[in-house]
Design an enzyme around this catalytic site. Structure first.
Site, PDB file in Angstrom:
ATOM      1  N   SER A 181      68.548 108.218  -9.470  1.00  0.00           N
ATOM      2  CA  SER A 181      69.816 108.606 -10.092  1.00  0.00           C
ATOM      3  C   SER A 181      70.723 107.382 -10.186  1.00  0.00           C
ATOM      4  O   SER A 181      70.354 106.411 -10.842  1.00  0.00           O
ATOM      5  CB  SER A 181      70.472 109.742  -9.291  1.00  0.00           C
ATOM      6  OG  SER A 181      71.625 110.224  -9.940  1.00  0.00           O
ATOM      7  N   THR A 182      71.862 107.386  -9.513  1.00  0.00           N
ATOM      8  CA  THR A 182      72.818 106.280  -9.614  1.00  0.00           C
ATOM      9  C   THR A 182      72.161 104.957  -9.225  1.00  0.00           C
ATOM     10  O   THR A 182      71.599 104.828  -8.144  1.00  0.00           O
ATOM     11  CB  THR A 182      74.023 106.531  -8.695  1.00  0.00           C
ATOM     12  OG1 THR A 182      74.527 107.837  -8.928  1.00  0.00           O
ATOM     13  CG2 THR A 182      75.112 105.506  -8.936  1.00  0.00           C
ATOM     14  N   HIS A 207      68.301 110.787 -13.571  1.00  0.00           N
ATOM     15  CA  HIS A 207      69.441 111.624 -13.958  1.00  0.00           C
ATOM     16  C   HIS A 207      70.218 110.950 -15.082  1.00  0.00           C
ATOM     17  O   HIS A 207      70.815 109.890 -14.892  1.00  0.00           O
ATOM     18  CB  HIS A 207      70.368 111.857 -12.764  1.00  0.00           C
ATOM     19  CG  HIS A 207      69.761 112.678 -11.682  1.00  0.00           C
ATOM     20  ND1 HIS A 207      70.204 112.632 -10.381  1.00  0.00           N
ATOM     21  CD2 HIS A 207      68.742 113.573 -11.699  1.00  0.00           C
ATOM     22  CE1 HIS A 207      69.488 113.478  -9.644  1.00  0.00           C
ATOM     23  NE2 HIS A 207      68.594 114.052 -10.422  1.00  0.00           N
ATOM     24  N   MET A 300      72.700 109.334  -5.796  1.00  0.00           N
ATOM     25  CA  MET A 300      73.661 110.151  -5.061  1.00  0.00           C
ATOM     26  C   MET A 300      73.083 111.537  -4.797  1.00  0.00           C
ATOM     27  O   MET A 300      72.359 112.087  -5.628  1.00  0.00           O
ATOM     28  CB  MET A 300      74.939 110.282  -5.898  1.00  0.00           C
ATOM     29  CG  MET A 300      76.069 111.023  -5.239  1.00  0.00           C
ATOM     30  SD  MET A 300      76.909 110.005  -4.017  1.00  0.00           S
ATOM     31  CE  MET A 300      77.500 108.651  -5.042  1.00  0.00           C
ATOM     32  N   ASP A 303      68.879 115.476  -4.418  1.00  0.00           N
ATOM     33  CA  ASP A 303      67.847 115.937  -5.342  1.00  0.00           C
ATOM     34  C   ASP A 303      66.557 115.147  -5.122  1.00  0.00           C
ATOM     35  O   ASP A 303      66.579 113.915  -5.090  1.00  0.00           O
ATOM     36  CB  ASP A 303      68.316 115.772  -6.792  1.00  0.00           C
ATOM     37  CG  ASP A 303      67.362 116.409  -7.790  1.00  0.00           C
ATOM     38  OD1 ASP A 303      66.712 117.417  -7.431  1.00  0.00           O
ATOM     39  OD2 ASP A 303      67.272 115.916  -8.928  1.00  0.00           O
TER      40      ASP A 303
END
Length: 361
Positions: A181-182, A207, A300, A303
């Site tokens: 993600s991030t 993401h 972050m 997940d």
């Protein structure tokens, strides 16, 4: 963060500056320390007090946002949140910004801007808070030139096909599943460009919203030996191919006889995400054993943590990116806490782990 998050807004639109200031300042944990209509003015103002997070537009007079971002990351690495339009051009520019070191982005429409920003206030506040927890990193990566990635400059979303040998057209009997993600766009670029053409099939959840994943896959395809593409329903997981889940859709691994392919499907968000890493990892766990490698990277939240544990319990090999090389250690940290990780590895060493898995019989 115990103190309030200091935010500086750089946008040539007075409406955006005004609305964003009102939206973000409504949260007691956020303090707006200044705004500017262009990067040159922003630099002058920020010298007196440097922000924790910069919210940055990309199309501005005197100096564009990408040039400013690269300058900031070279001289004073800072958490930068890009504010970009939901267009193909905006997506391409956002990809450049993420590669240059931005920790995230928020989208805005071309029309109905004021009402959109007000309606999306909770999303904006959350994005700033997430950005504040990130570790800004400058990996020193430069995007391909327009000639090397002409599709992006022309607004197309089809990745250029790569010449495939007979062996590369073979279905992969090993599966590599990656969730991030991030900070993941930079991390994936560094990882995938380090992998050889002869590599087990890879399925990826990053993401990212609709339109952005297609542009991201196209850019990676232009600089990787692997074929990288945004997944379509029914795509086969072949050797030398990496499939990225489309923004706004989940992706699952399916088996069809001796082959693996992917199902791209709609559905409610899982862990607030669509695509969700857990959805992908759990589908891999249900179909594979020690012929799968699960990798959870910078991001972050949590997940993917449960899905990676299911892969681990099913006999798969599992890796988490280490804290020192993560932009945000959230997702790997949660996976480690759940006991689903075999090895904790620096980003620079993940390619070697993949190569070892590829050759291990």
């Amino acid at each position: 963060m115990t103190n309030r998050i200091k935010v500086f807004i750089v946008d040539d639109s007075a409406v955006v500056r005004q609305v964003l200031t009102g939206v973000l300042a409504s949260d007691p944990q956020i303090e707006i320390i200044g705004t500017a209509a262009d990067p040159i003015l922003a630099q002058e103002k920020m010298m007196s007090e440097w922000p924790d997070v910069i919210v940055l537009d990309v199309e501005m007079p005197r100096m564009d946002g990408i040039t400013f971002l690269k300058k900031i990351m070279a001289e004073h690495p800072t958490r930068v949140l890009i504010c970009s339009t939901l267009t193909e051009t905006g997506a391409a520019t956002t990809m450049q910004a993420l590669a240059a070191g931005a920790v995230g982005f928020v989208t805005k429409p071309k029309l109905g801007l004021k009402s959109f920003l007000s309606d999306s206030s909770s999303e904006m506040i959350r994005a700033v808070k997430q950005a504040a927890q990130a570790t800004p990193r400058n990996f020193g990566r430069i995007l391909p030139t327009a000639s090397a990635s002409s599709g992006a400059t022309q607004g197309t979303t089809q990745a250029a096909p790569k010449a495939a040998s007979t062996s590369m057209a073979e279905s992969s009997n090993k599966i590599i599943a990656i969730g991030t993600s991030t900070g993941g766009t930079q991390a994936l670029e560094l990882l995938l460009t380090s992998l050889p053409r002869v590599c087990p099939g890879i399925v990826i959840v990053q993401h990212m919203p609709e339109k952005f994943t297609a542009m991201f896959a196209e850019r990676l395809n232009s600089i990787c030996e692997l074929e990288v593409r945004e997944a379509k329903n029914g795509d086969r997981v072949n050797m030398g191919r990496a499939l990225i889940a489309p923004g706004g859709m989940h992706m699952r691994l399916l088996r069809s006889g001796a082959f693996f392919n992917v199902e791209v499907c709609d559905g409610p968000p899982v862990n607030r995400h669509k695509p969700s890493v857990d959805v992908l990892f759990k589908s891999v766990a249900a179909l594979t054993r020690d012929n799968a490698l699960g990798i959870i990277m910078t991001g972050m939240g949590d997940d993917g943590a449960r899905g990676l544990r299911e892969m681990h319990d099913a006999g798969a090999h599992t890796i988490a990116q280490d804290e020192a090389s993560c932009v945000v250690f959230g997702m790997p940290k949660e996976a480690i806490k759940l006991g689903g990780v075999d090895r904790i590895v620096s980003l620079s060493n993940i390619a070697a782990e993949i190569n070892h898995f590829s050759k291990d019989s």
